[in-house]
Scaffold this motif. Structure first.
Motif, PDB file in Angstrom:
ATOM      1  N   GLU A 191      48.088  42.374  23.327  1.00 45.76           N
ATOM      2  CA  GLU A 191      48.369  41.476  22.201  1.00 45.76           C
ATOM      3  C   GLU A 191      47.098  40.778  21.711  1.00 45.76           C
ATOM      4  O   GLU A 191      46.938  40.510  20.518  1.00 45.76           O
ATOM      5  CB  GLU A 191      49.409  40.424  22.619  1.00 45.76           C
ATOM      6  N   ALA A 192      46.194  40.482  22.644  1.00 45.79           N
ATOM      7  CA  ALA A 192      44.936  39.819  22.291  1.00 45.79           C
ATOM      8  C   ALA A 192      43.858  40.814  21.862  1.00 45.79           C
ATOM      9  O   ALA A 192      42.722  40.408  21.598  1.00 45.79           O
ATOM     10  CB  ALA A 192      44.437  38.988  23.473  1.00 45.79           C
ATOM     11  N   ARG A 193      44.201  42.099  21.810  1.00 43.44           N
ATOM     12  CA  ARG A 193      43.278  43.161  21.386  1.00 43.44           C
ATOM     13  C   ARG A 193      41.981  43.161  22.209  1.00 43.44           C
ATOM     14  O   ARG A 193      40.880  43.312  21.696  1.00 43.44           O
ATOM     15  CB  ARG A 193      42.976  43.047  19.891  1.00 43.44           C
ATOM     16  N   VAL A 194      42.154  43.010  23.503  1.00 39.61           N
ATOM     17  CA  VAL A 194      41.026  42.915  24.440  1.00 39.61           C
ATOM     18  C   VAL A 194      40.345  44.269  24.599  1.00 39.61           C
ATOM     19  O   VAL A 194      41.000  45.317  24.588  1.00 39.61           O
ATOM     20  CB  VAL A 194      41.533  42.383  25.800  1.00 39.61           C
ATOM     21  N   THR A 195      39.023  44.235  24.717  1.00 45.88           N
ATOM     22  CA  THR A 195      38.238  45.442  24.980  1.00 45.88           C
ATOM     23  C   THR A 195      37.590  45.417  26.364  1.00 45.88           C
ATOM     24  O   THR A 195      37.356  46.464  26.966  1.00 45.88           O
ATOM     25  CB  THR A 195      37.109  45.598  23.940  1.00 45.88           C
ATOM     26  N   ASP A 196      37.271  44.214  26.833  1.00 47.76           N
ATOM     27  CA  ASP A 196      36.526  44.044  28.084  1.00 47.76           C
ATOM     28  C   ASP A 196      37.237  43.002  28.947  1.00 47.76           C
ATOM     29  O   ASP A 196      37.711  41.986  28.427  1.00 47.76           O
ATOM     30  CB  ASP A 196      35.102  43.561  27.813  1.00 47.76           C
ATOM     31  N   VAL A 197      37.286  43.254  30.251  1.00 44.92           N
ATOM     32  CA  VAL A 197      37.965  42.345  31.179  1.00 44.92           C
ATOM     33  C   VAL A 197      36.979  41.870  32.245  1.00 44.92           C
ATOM     34  O   VAL A 197      36.348  42.685  32.932  1.00 44.92           O
ATOM     35  CB  VAL A 197      39.173  43.044  31.842  1.00 44.92           C
ATOM     36  N   PHE A 198      36.852  40.554  32.364  1.00 47.70           N
ATOM     37  CA  PHE A 198      36.032  39.934  33.404  1.00 47.70           C
ATOM     38  C   PHE A 198      36.972  39.329  34.439  1.00 47.70           C
ATOM     39  O   PHE A 198      37.888  38.570  34.087  1.00 47.70           O
ATOM     40  CB  PHE A 198      35.138  38.848  32.798  1.00 47.70           C
ATOM     41  N   VAL A 199      36.757  39.665  35.707  1.00 44.09           N
ATOM     42  CA  VAL A 199      37.663  39.235  36.768  1.00 44.09           C
ATOM     43  C   VAL A 199      36.929  38.320  37.746  1.00 44.09           C
ATOM     44  O   VAL A 199      35.815  38.615  38.191  1.00 44.09           O
ATOM     45  CB  VAL A 199      38.257  40.441  37.529  1.00 44.09           C
ATOM     46  N   VAL A 200      37.575  37.197  38.064  1.00 41.05           N
ATOM     47  CA  VAL A 200      37.093  36.260  39.088  1.00 41.05           C
ATOM     48  C   VAL A 200      38.309  35.856  39.930  1.00 41.05           C
ATOM     49  O   VAL A 200      39.423  36.285  39.674  1.00 41.05           O
ATOM     50  CB  VAL A 200      36.432  35.006  38.462  1.00 41.05           C
ATOM     51  N   GLY A 201      38.081  35.005  40.938  1.00 41.10           N
ATOM     52  CA  GLY A 201      39.195  34.512  41.742  1.00 41.10           C
ATOM     53  C   GLY A 201      39.167  35.026  43.163  1.00 41.10           C
ATOM     54  O   GLY A 201      38.115  35.376  43.696  1.00 41.10           O
ATOM     55  N   LEU A 202      40.363  35.077  43.776  1.00 40.36           N
ATOM     56  CA  LEU A 202      40.464  35.388  45.197  1.00 40.36           C
ATOM     57  C   LEU A 202      41.515  36.481  45.451  1.00 40.36           C
ATOM     58  O   LEU A 202      42.525  36.524  44.776  1.00 40.36           O
ATOM     59  CB  LEU A 202      40.844  34.119  45.965  1.00 40.36           C
ATOM     60  N   ALA A 203      41.255  37.332  46.391  1.00 39.59           N
ATOM     61  CA  ALA A 203      39.988  37.491  47.086  1.00 39.59           C
ATOM     62  C   ALA A 203      39.296  38.742  46.572  1.00 39.59           C
ATOM     63  O   ALA A 203      39.939  39.691  46.140  1.00 39.59           O
ATOM     64  CB  ALA A 203      40.217  37.607  48.594  1.00 39.59           C
ATOM     65  N   ALA A 204      37.957  38.760  46.650  1.00 39.41           N
ATOM     66  CA  ALA A 204      37.180  39.861  46.087  1.00 39.41           C
ATOM     67  C   ALA A 204      37.623  41.220  46.609  1.00 39.41           C
ATOM     68  O   ALA A 204      37.712  42.192  45.857  1.00 39.41           O
ATOM     69  CB  ALA A 204      35.698  39.653  46.398  1.00 39.41           C
ATOM     70  N   ASP A 205      37.902  41.294  47.911  1.00 35.35           N
ATOM     71  CA  ASP A 205      38.172  42.584  48.544  1.00 35.35           C
ATOM     72  C   ASP A 205      39.633  42.997  48.503  1.00 35.35           C
ATOM     73  O   ASP A 205      39.990  44.068  49.012  1.00 35.35           O
ATOM     74  CB  ASP A 205      37.653  42.611  49.980  1.00 35.35           C
ATOM     75  N   TYR A 206      40.489  42.188  47.893  1.00 42.12           N
ATOM     76  CA  TYR A 206      41.908  42.550  47.795  1.00 42.12           C
ATOM     77  C   TYR A 206      42.412  42.418  46.355  1.00 42.12           C
ATOM     78  O   TYR A 206      42.379  43.366  45.587  1.00 42.12           O
ATOM     79  CB  TYR A 206      42.744  41.732  48.785  1.00 42.12           C
ATOM     80  N   CYS A 207      42.867  41.254  45.966  1.00 41.60           N
ATOM     81  CA  CYS A 207      43.528  41.128  44.663  1.00 41.60           C
ATOM     82  C   CYS A 207      42.567  41.177  43.481  1.00 41.60           C
ATOM     83  O   CYS A 207      42.919  41.697  42.416  1.00 41.60           O
ATOM     84  CB  CYS A 207      44.387  39.859  44.624  1.00 41.60           C
ATOM     85  N   VAL A 208      41.357  40.662  43.641  1.00 43.47           N
ATOM     86  CA  VAL A 208      40.355  40.781  42.579  1.00 43.47           C
ATOM     87  C   VAL A 208      39.991  42.256  42.389  1.00 43.47           C
ATOM     88  O   VAL A 208      39.983  42.777  41.262  1.00 43.47           O
ATOM     89  CB  VAL A 208      39.109  39.930  42.895  1.00 43.47           C
ATOM     90  N   LYS A 209      39.705  42.912  43.474  1.00 46.95           N
ATOM     91  CA  LYS A 209      39.358  44.342  43.445  1.00 46.95           C
ATOM     92  C   LYS A 209      40.477  45.173  42.812  1.00 46.95           C
ATOM     93  O   LYS A 209      40.234  45.978  41.905  1.00 46.95           O
ATOM     94  CB  LYS A 209      39.089  44.811  44.876  1.00 46.95           C
ATOM     95  N   ALA A 210      41.701  44.967  43.273  1.00 41.50           N
ATOM     96  CA  ALA A 210      42.831  45.762  42.773  1.00 41.50           C
ATOM     97  C   ALA A 210      43.091  45.497  41.292  1.00 41.50           C
ATOM     98  O   ALA A 210      43.405  46.418  40.526  1.00 41.50           O
ATOM     99  CB  ALA A 210      44.083  45.470  43.594  1.00 41.50           C
ATOM    100  N   THR A 211      42.959  44.246  40.874  1.00 46.36           N
ATOM    101  CA  THR A 211      43.161  43.909  39.468  1.00 46.36           C
ATOM    102  C   THR A 211      42.098  44.560  38.596  1.00 46.36           C
ATOM    103  O   THR A 211      42.394  45.109  37.520  1.00 46.36           O
ATOM    104  CB  THR A 211      43.157  42.384  39.277  1.00 46.36           C
TER     105      THR A 211
END
Length: 230
Positions: free
Chosen positions: A152-172
């Motif tokens: 809906e926001a017509r996104v082209t690029d996704v920046f990911v931060v948060g917790l945890a790097a090796d699980y949910c950040v990585k998978a997202t």
């Protein structure tokens, strides 16, 4: 994703919740709370959309070691069978009980500037499947509203931060690549459950999948800063 010059970035703040942070989180990520200044600084930039996600589990969630007699959190594994297709399965590590609906641990940390968040997307509500990615579980039985919000926001690029790097950040981040987005993990905006393994192998693994590990002071974030707010 269209012509190369198109740039409509989104930021996803993954699971920056009390239970994932010291000193009292039940599944505290080392130095997890320390990412707040970086995350809030990024949220002040002109991203097309800013989304926070939450683990939002029922108490009988399959990922909790306490729901499996004899199991030990961080050590035991459980094979989850696809709810409607027994030929498919997924083996997952079992965790301490965390981010249970209606408990303080499920809340976003007070250090996070939620006034800058456009939407909060909950995940992990289905008790029968594990859901690291904020997009979907491995079987895609449960699909969140995240994908629709990005479209809906017509996104082209996704920046990911948060917790945890090796699980949910990585998978997202991996799911974002699957969805066709240019995808980045901002290094200073995340922490890992197992820092040594993340540094030694985790970063290489995600980079092989097309995800860029970038710095909050790098060119990619500078490009976001240079955007003119519509």
């Amino acid at each position: 994703m269209g012509v190369e010059s198109e740039f409509r970035p989104a930021i996803i703040v993954v699971d920056f919740q009390e239970d994932f942070c010291p000193p009292s989180g039940s599944l505290a990520v080392p130095q997890g709370r320390d990412i707040a200044p970086t995350v809030n600084s990024l949220l002040s930039l002109p991203f097309a959309i800013k989304i926070a996600t939450r683990d939002f589990h029922p108490p009988n969630h399959v990922s909790f070691a306490s729901n499996h007699p004899g199991a030990t959190a961080y050590q035991s594994y459980h094979t989850i069978i696809h709810p409607s297709d027994p030929s498919k399965s997924d083996t997952t590590l079992l965790w301490p009980t965390h981010c249970v609906q209606g408990t303080p641990g499920v809340e976003l940390v007070p250090e996070l500037d939620v006034s800058k968040i456009d939407a909060v997307v909950d995940k992990g509500m289905n008790p029968d499947v594990e859901m690291y990615s904020a997009f979907w579980d491995p079987f895609r039985v449960s699909v969140s509203e995240l994908g629709e919000k990005l479209k809906e926001a017509r996104v082209t690029d996704v920046f990911v931060v948060g917790l945890a790097a090796d699980y949910c950040v990585k998978a997202t981040a991996e799911s974002a690549v699957e969805e066709g987005y240019r995808t980045y993990i901002v290094e200073e905006g995340t922490r890992a459950v197992t820092k040594e393994a993340w540094e030694a192998e985790g970063k290489k693994d995600v980079e092989k999948k097309g995800i860029k590990i970038v710095s909050a002071s790098g060119d990619e974030i500078r490009r976001v800063k240079d955007l003119v707010v519509a």
